[in-house]
Design an enzyme around this catalytic site. Structure first.
Site, PDB file in Angstrom:
ATOM      1  N   HIS A  15       0.855  -1.193   0.000  1.00 55.37           N
ATOM      2  CA  HIS A  15       0.000   0.000   0.000  1.00 55.37           C
ATOM      3  C   HIS A  15       0.888   1.239   0.000  1.00 55.37           C
ATOM      4  O   HIS A  15       1.277   1.752   1.048  1.00 55.37           O
ATOM      5  CB  HIS A  15      -0.911  -0.006   1.241  1.00 55.37           C
ATOM      6  N   HIS A  17       1.303   4.976  -2.315  1.00 61.03           N
ATOM      7  CA  HIS A  17       0.883   5.871  -3.391  1.00 61.03           C
ATOM      8  C   HIS A  17       2.131   6.458  -4.035  1.00 61.03           C
ATOM      9  O   HIS A  17       2.953   7.078  -3.345  1.00 61.03           O
ATOM     10  CB  HIS A  17      -0.008   6.984  -2.839  1.00 61.03           C
ATOM     11  N   HIS A 195      -9.680   1.412  -0.722  1.00 60.93           N
ATOM     12  CA  HIS A 195      -9.543   2.138   0.537  1.00 60.93           C
ATOM     13  C   HIS A 195     -10.904   2.136   1.237  1.00 60.93           C
ATOM     14  O   HIS A 195     -11.890   2.613   0.679  1.00 60.93           O
ATOM     15  CB  HIS A 195      -9.123   3.578   0.286  1.00 60.93           C
ATOM     16  N   GLU A 198     -11.151   3.546   6.970  1.00 66.99           N
ATOM     17  CA  GLU A 198     -10.238   4.527   7.560  1.00 66.99           C
ATOM     18  C   GLU A 198     -11.083   5.651   8.146  1.00 66.99           C
ATOM     19  O   GLU A 198     -11.236   5.774   9.339  1.00 66.99           O
ATOM     20  CB  GLU A 198      -9.250   5.035   6.513  1.00 66.99           C
ATOM     21  N   ASP A 276       1.917   3.945   3.111  1.00 65.59           N
ATOM     22  CA  ASP A 276       0.891   4.820   2.541  1.00 65.59           C
ATOM     23  C   ASP A 276       1.519   5.971   1.741  1.00 65.59           C
ATOM     24  O   ASP A 276       1.683   5.867   0.534  1.00 65.59           O
ATOM     25  CB  ASP A 276      -0.019   5.337   3.652  1.00 65.59           C
ATOM     26  N   ASP A 277       1.829   7.069   2.412  1.00 64.73           N
ATOM     27  CA  ASP A 277       2.466   8.244   1.800  1.00 64.73           C
ATOM     28  C   ASP A 277       3.606   8.670   2.725  1.00 64.73           C
ATOM     29  O   ASP A 277       3.488   9.647   3.471  1.00 64.73           O
ATOM     30  CB  ASP A 277       1.458   9.388   1.651  1.00 64.73           C
TER      31      ASP A 277
END
Length: 333
Positions: A15, A17, A195, A198, A276-277
């Site tokens: 996961h 981005h 997604h 969350e 994630d980021d």
């Protein structure tokens, strides 16, 4: 306190981005080269600056503005994979959005994808890290644009584009609005993730399972608020792409010890760990491992099992998995 090896090897990340992994210095430099004003999205230390999840989305999209060409994405991919490899990642699945790569035009998308794949090949040869792509529409851009993205995904599905997902504002619209796009991707042979769970809560998880028929969930952690739902996830073998550092940084949980990843694991859920980021949330895969070890006494043996389970959940082909399995066995021997 349990400590893991300082060079804990051979991590699998599911996961990530691609644009969200862009180092701030890379984006600043690219904006300067192109004389593009991306606004005040950095703090005084040069890091990305945002106040909450929705402000994060604004800053994220502003940071993509200098990414104007396939060559820009070639450079971005090398920068991202270099950082991942430095943290022991040997395989990554990255979310890539035609929205940011050619405006969902199939011809332009193929040019961007070619540039990304070229960079991935270089990284694999030089750094030992393998990249595969998950095509991802942006939820708050709407269902119509998602259909265009699904067509881009279907046109390029194969050994490198292996999955289809959805990101963006989880409170925008309904996942059922995107059923056509997911069916289009499925018919093209792509594996599905979304997604959910969350910001939307357990109901978002249930919609992803029932409306989109996914086999993995991005985040999915708020399923813990509905134990019957947790049992359903276990029964169906659905895998969670958990990003603890992201969840804490955005205020979903006050700290890593309050994060439900360990509770979900103990109830039999298949959990994986990702960033994630990462530059947005001041994390790396090594930091994620170290924080989880400190919080839940996970040791090297646990992380070896986690890497194997993550590889099992990966969307890549059998030959790639077999090669990576040998890498894991050698690294964790």
């Amino acid at each position: 306190m349990t400590r893991i090896s300082s060079t804990n090897p051979a991590k699998i990340e599911l996961h990530l981005h691609l644009e969200g992994a862009a180092p701030p210095a890379f984006i600043r430099g690219l904006a300067k080269e192109k004389h593009i004003d991306i606004g005040g999205i950095f703090d005084e230390d040069g890091n990305y600056k945002f106040t909450d999840f929705w402000d994060f989305l604004r800053v994220y999209e502003a940071a993509t503005l200098p990414l104007k060409s396939p060559q820009d994405f070639h450079r971005l991919t090398l920068a991202v994979l270099e950082e991942s490899a430095r943290n022991g990642v040997v395989y990554t699945e990255a979310f890539i959005s035609p929205d940011f790569c050619g405006g969902r035009d199939i011809g332009a998308w193929k040019e961007y994808l070619h540039a990304i794949r070229e960079a991935a090949d270089i990284a694999q040869a030089q750094m030992g890290i393998t990249l595969r792509g998950i095509v991802t529409p942006i939820r708050h851009f709407g269902a119509a644009k998602a259909r265009e993205t699904a067509r881009c995904a279907a046109e390029t599905a194969g050994d490198w584009v292996v999955g289809f997902g959805i990101g963006g504002d989880e409170k925008s619209g309904h996942l059922s609005d995107f059923k056509w796009s997911f069916e289009c991707a499925r018919e093209a042979g792509l594996r599905l993730t979304a997604h959910a769970g969350e910001w939307g809560g357990p109901e978002s998880v249930r919609s992803a399972i029932n409306d989109l028929n996914v086999e993995r969930l991005g985040h999915g952690v708020r399923a813990i608020e509905d134990l019957a739902l947790v049992d359903e996830i276990v029964e169906k073998g659905i895998v969670l792409e958990v990003c603890p550092g992201s969840n804490v940084a955005l205020g979903l949980y006050p700290g890593i010890r309050q994060h439900p990843i360990n509770a979900l694991h103990e109830r039999g859920v298949k959990v994986t760990v990702s960033t994630d980021d990462p530059p947005f949330f001041h994390t790396t895969m090594q930091k994620e491992y170290e924080n989880l070890a400190d919080a839940f006494d996970w040791d090297d043996g646990f992380f070896a099992q986690l890497a194997k389970a993550s590889l099992d959940a990966a969307f890549c082909d059998a030959d790639t998995k077999a090669r990576l399995q040998k890498t894991l066995e050698q690294a964790h021997a």
